[in-house]
Design a protein around this motif. Structure first.
Motif, PDB file in Angstrom:
ATOM      1  N   ALA A  70      -4.300  89.452 134.065  1.00 21.02           N
ATOM      2  CA  ALA A  70      -5.571  89.740 133.398  1.00 21.02           C
ATOM      3  C   ALA A  70      -6.248  90.938 134.058  1.00 21.02           C
ATOM      4  N   GLU A  74      -7.111  94.448 132.326  1.00 23.05           N
ATOM      5  CA  GLU A  74      -8.460  95.012 132.364  1.00 23.05           C
ATOM      6  C   GLU A  74      -8.444  96.435 132.907  1.00 23.05           C
ATOM      7  N   GLU A 123     -10.986  87.723 130.094  1.00 14.76           N
ATOM      8  CA  GLU A 123     -10.558  87.347 131.444  1.00 14.76           C
ATOM      9  C   GLU A 123     -11.158  85.998 131.844  1.00 14.76           C
TER      10      GLU A 123
END
Length: 167
Positions: A70, A74, A123
């Motif tokens: 995650a 990102e 997330e």
């Protein structure tokens, strides 16, 4: 396990009878049986504890992998958003005009901020899902609802049964 036959067992029993004596032999055999039972239970408990720890370790490793992926996602999206914003800023400057530059910057900043907020929400959702999976694996097993309800709970026993009156 030890490959002991009937004749070996008979020899051991005769030697035990001679060494221990007929009065104490049943007591000793019972004590040895209890000790072997305790040993087997202890070994079973240790095995189940080790398996539980291994399962917990696997879940922690999975959670770490999900968090890392995650974070990578990102970072990748932030780099993409920054490069798109830089390209659009360059294009807006090339087109010219202070008003056009300000309008283009405002129109770019809002979608980039929205994308970052959506990324943070995703997330958080992934982290919550992994945490829920870990909590579910440690929860006690569900109650078996296929059992017949006999009505012997505390409330039923506290109230006396009603008598029918003949009217």
């Amino acid at each position: 396990m030890f490959d002991i036959g009937f004749t070996e067992l008979m020899i051991i029993a005769i030697v035990g009878l001679v060494v221990i004596g007929p009065e104490r032999l049943p007591k000793v055999a019972r004590t040895v049986g209890h000790m072997l039972g305790r040993l087997q239970r202890y070994v079973g408990d240790v095995k189940s504890d080790i398996q539980r720890e291994m399962h917990l370790e696997d879940l922690k490793k999975l959670q770490k992998e999900m968090t890392d992926s995650a974070r990578d996602l990102e970072n990748g999206l932030r780099t993409q958003a920054a490069s798109v914003k830089a390209d659009l800023d360059d294009t807006a400057k090339a087109v010219g005009g202070a008003a056009a530059g300000v309008a283009a910057e405002n129109s770019i900043a809002a979608p980039a901020d929205d994308a970052l907020a959506a990324l943070k929400d995703a997330e958080r959702a992934i982290a919550q899902t992994v945490a829920d999976d870990i909590a579910a694996s440690q929860a006690p097993p569900p109650r078996d609802d296929n059992q017949l309800d006999l009505g012997l709970d505390a409330e039923a026993s506290a109230t006396p049964p009603k008598k029918e009156s003949k009217a």
